[in-house]
Write an enzyme that holds these catalytic residues in place. Structure first.
Site, PDB file in Angstrom:
ATOM      1  N   ARG A 136      78.569 -10.175  12.102  1.00  0.00           N
ATOM      2  CA  ARG A 136      77.851  -9.052  12.713  1.00  0.00           C
ATOM      3  C   ARG A 136      76.480  -8.839  12.058  1.00  0.00           C
ATOM      4  NH1 ARG A 136      82.080  -7.019   9.756  1.00  0.00           N
ATOM      5  NH2 ARG A 136      81.565  -5.642   7.994  1.00  0.00           N
ATOM      6  N   TYR A 137      76.276  -9.479  10.888  1.00  0.00           N
ATOM      7  CA  TYR A 137      75.002  -9.330  10.194  1.00  0.00           C
ATOM      8  C   TYR A 137      74.059 -10.517  10.421  1.00  0.00           C
ATOM      9  CZ  TYR A 137      77.589  -5.744   7.628  1.00  0.00           C
ATOM     10  OH  TYR A 137      78.338  -4.655   7.297  1.00  0.00           O
ATOM     11  N   THR A 138      74.601 -11.685  10.618  1.00  0.00           N
ATOM     12  CA  THR A 138      73.748 -12.872  10.723  1.00  0.00           C
ATOM     13  C   THR A 138      73.329 -13.135  12.165  1.00  0.00           C
ATOM     14  OG1 THR A 138      75.637 -14.362  10.979  1.00  0.00           O
ATOM     15  CG2 THR A 138      74.881 -13.923   8.731  1.00  0.00           C
TER      16      THR A 138
END
Length: 751
Positions: free
Chosen positions: A125-127
């Site tokens: 969900r961050y990359t």
């Protein structure tokens, strides 16, 4: 009438063994073909293929913006890969790591792990991610009729069975996988080298493997690191399809520091630091003063080793580290892939490249045939359009007046249904005179293209040339220099325990009861040390901490252990029976410390002995080593050090007071045995208990001390003239008062 049907009637009973066997085989084949092993065609496993295809369908090309990795993973597992999202994301991360893939397929933005910990990547969900430019090699021809399309897991969509790879990705990025009963380990290779070898085999299918190895000299790992296996070892790996390839870190010296700039494939810098630090803490690397990690963005790998002084042999130090840490690693190679026939198997390099060439030839043929079909179909339509333009007024009249214009057009002008349909689909704007010119121009171009395509398909040589040229174009676009230099080096040799210890002066003290200890320096006086009650000093030897202490027991067996491992002289020592398997009724009679070449005299109280070197006393066996043959009823004498083997004078004395002096070189030098007679003891005297009490070797300026109870006398270098004789003689009697000699030792040198 009973119409009831039992539940068992709707099932077919089978043996449990048959069911288990079938179920296991089905599972095994699924793992082998649909999960663990890459295909020779595109070099991908199913999950990797589905990730690349899904990203292309999402429009995530190298020219697009990055999008959240979670979106890609959701698309993959929702449409094509019904497995865990974490496993799918991990596969995608691996394809984005430049230290894992030689030519990454995914361009990641964010934390995608590091060489220290490849699995330290951030959550999906961050990359963000998109396809790399290189991935175009796999996808460029996908919509050109080159792929077989199969239903996805629920039959709602289609996915490509294989991607039409333009290059041998199976070798370029390699791969690892563990299936059921088999595994694969394919190392990455350099694109330019692989293309060069592949084009050679493409043009000359009978090219031997040796010629291919002139182009592909070995793997090319993304993190660099030297490949130190010999050319013969590498050739054997490629010839059999499996075997080890040794890879070693790259280092150089900057001033007093040793700098490691590249590590073997998939070796963590943190692990290397930990391995070296453990040796330093265990005092097994006394020549290393400091250890640092100076890696940064400019220098992805920079490990610094600081030797203690400029006298340290840095080559020997690095050879030791190569042998004892992962600075040198054996990379396992197993070229096990799924072939074009759908069966897994281990292949040699030539057959692997040939299999890909066969796949590529088939792919290009399908691409050309697909394009030829499109050209023929378009030409067919253009022919109908030209007919319409030549008879435009009549065509318009038929369309305006006829209830079935399509059928009437077919009947009037001899058109096909496809051509008639194309005429009816024409827009009014396309009825201009200029459009007729454009159609004629397009027809001429397509005619030329059709001729070229038919020529390619009809000529294997032209097809081969096309494949070769396309590969060379891709090599210019994506190729780069080799990162892993090939340097043949000798196998790394770890330093011995004694070589790793600083050479400090030590004095080894042995007690009568077999207790041993060591004091730093040569100034210590062993006679002034404390001993256990009932124990006393038996002997001592001076040497260095990096030498072995050698012991001799009464039966003539030798033992040895590192001097630095002995307990401190501040304690009362430890028994040698704790280190060696010495019988409880067998005494240790002597100790010696020195270099392997240091000469010593070994003798028994029966009057025989020989000269040897300390190297012959060395042994790793706890039970010791049979060295001096002692006659039955006899006893070995203490080890006598020899300062001057050529001019040294041997002084031997018996318990009855007979002393003999002669040059020690008259005795033979042996590795083991009984030796020669030193002094003659008549049978009668022997039966009365006369024995050889001691034998020492004097250098010029030294003296010996003879003991008879509390009495003692000095025998200097000059005094030996009075007792001089030939080896094996009786010797001369000592003065009155020394008829019962109890001991002989070499006197301490005058300081």
């Amino acid at each position: 009438m009973n119409t009831h049907t039992s539940l068992n009637d709707s099932f077919e009973p089978i043996e449990l063994r048959d069911y288990a066997e079938r179920a296991y085989l089905d599972y095994a084949m699924y793992v082998v073909l649909d999960r663990a092993l890459p295909h020779v065609g595109d070099g991908l496993k199913p999950v990797q293929r589905r990730i690349v295809y899904s990203m292309s369908e999402l429009g995530l090309s190298a020219a697009s913006k990055h999008k959240k990795s979670a979106r890609t993973v959701g698309d993959v597992i929702g449409k094509f890969h019904p497995h865990g999202d974490l496993a799918c994301y991990e596969a995608m991360v691996l394809m984005a790591q430049p230290f894992s893939y030689r030519y990454p397929l995914v361009d990641g933005q964010g934390n995608f792990g590091s060489p220290d910990d490849p699995k330290s990547f951030a959550a999906m969900r961050y990359t963000e991610s998109r396809l790399s430019a290189y991935s175009k090699v796999l996808l460029q021809e996908l919509g050109m009729g080159t792929a077989d399309w199969v239903p996805n897991f629920d039959g709602s969509l289609k996915e490509p069975k294989l991607l039409p790879a333009r290059l041998p990705n199976i070798l370029l990025n390699g791969g690892q996988g563990i299936a059921v009963g088999m595994s694969t380990d394919i190392p990455p290779h350099n694109l330019n080298e692989v293309v060069s070898a592949t084009t050679l085999l493409l043009e000359k299918p009978r090219t031997p493997l040796s010629a291919l190895l002139e182009h592909i000299k070995g793997p090319d790992f993304p993190g660099g690191g030297e490949i130190v296996s010999s050319a013969e070892e590498i050739a054997t790996v490629y010839e059999t399809g499996h075997g080890p390839i040794r890879q070693r870190a790259v280092w150089n010296q900057e001033g007093d520091q040793l700098i490691i700039t590249a590590l073997p494939h998939q070796v963590s810098p943190a692990k290397i630091l930990e391995q070296i630090a453990q040796q330093m803490q265990a005092k097994k690397l006394p020549m290393v003063a400091d250890l640092r990690d100076e890696s940064d963005h400019e220098h992805p790998t920079r490990l610094v080793i600081v030797p203690k002084s400029n006298r340290v042999d840095v080559a020997a130090l690095m050879a030791h580290l190569f042998a004892t840490t992962d600075l040198e690693k054996s990379i396992r190679v197993n070229l096990n892939v799924i072939g074009n026939d759908g069966k897994p198997g281990v292949r040699d390099l030539k057959s692997l490249l040939q299999a890909w060439i066969d796949y590529r030839r088939q792919t290009v043929t399908r691409r050309l045939e697909h394009r030829l079909d499109q050209v023929v179909d378009r030409l067919h339509i253009l022919e109908g359009l030209l007919v319409a333009y030549l008879n435009i007024d009549e065509v318009i009249a038929i369309i305006r007046q006829s209830d079935e214009p399509k059928a009437e057009l077919v009947a009037r002008f001899g058109l096909t249904a496809t051509q008639a349909e194309a005429i009816l689909e024409l827009k009014l704007r396309h009825l201009a005179k200029l459009e007729e010119v454009k159609i004629q121009g397009e027809r001429d171009e397509l005619e030329s293209e059709r001729a070229a395509l038919e020529g390619l398909l009809a000529s294997p040589k032209k097809l081969t040339r096309l494949i070769r040229d396309e590969m060379k174009d891709d090599a210019k676009r994506y190729g780069d220099e080799r990162r892993s230099p090939l340097v043949e080096r000798e196998a790394a040799q770890a330093l011995s325990e004694t070589e790793l210890v600083p050479a400090e002066p030590m004095t080894v003290i042995l007690s009568e009861n077999g207790w041993v200890r060591a004091a730093k320096g040569h100034e210590v006086n062993p006679a002034e040390l404390n001993f256990r009650e009932g124990d006393a000093l038996l002997g001592y030897a001076r040497g260095r901490s990096n030498q072995l202490a050698c012991f001799l027991d009464a039966t003539g067996r030798s033992y040895s252990l590192p001097t630095h491992s002995l307990p401190s002289a501040r304690s009362l020592g430890e028994p040698l029976t704790g280190r060696f398997a010495i019988a409880s009724d067998t005494a240790v009679v002597g100790v010696a410390v020195g270099d392997d070449e240091h000469a010593v005299l070994l003798a028994s109280d029966q009057g025989h002995g020989f000269v040897t070197t300390l190297g012959h006393l060395h042994t790793r066996q706890k039970a010791g080593k049979a060295l001096l043959s002692v006659p039955k009823g006899g006893r070995a004498l203490p080890i006598a050090s020899i300062t001057d083997p050529e001019e040294g004078i041997l002084v031997a004395v018996t318990s009855a007071g007979h002393l003999l002096a002669f040059y020690v070189e008259e005795l033979p030098e042996l590795a083991k045995g009984k030796g020669n007679k030193i002094i003659h003891i008549p049978p009668k005297a022997r039966s009365e208990g006369e024995r050889l009490v001691g034998a020492v070797v004097l250098a010029e300026g030294e003296h010996a001390e003879v003991w008879a109870g509390q009495r003692h006398m000095k025998v200097t270098w000059d005094d030996t003239d009075h007792y001089w004789g030939e080896r094996a003689q009786r010797g001369r009697k000592l003065p009155r008062g020394f008829q019962r000699v109890t001991g002989l030792k070499r006197g301490a040198p005058t300081r």
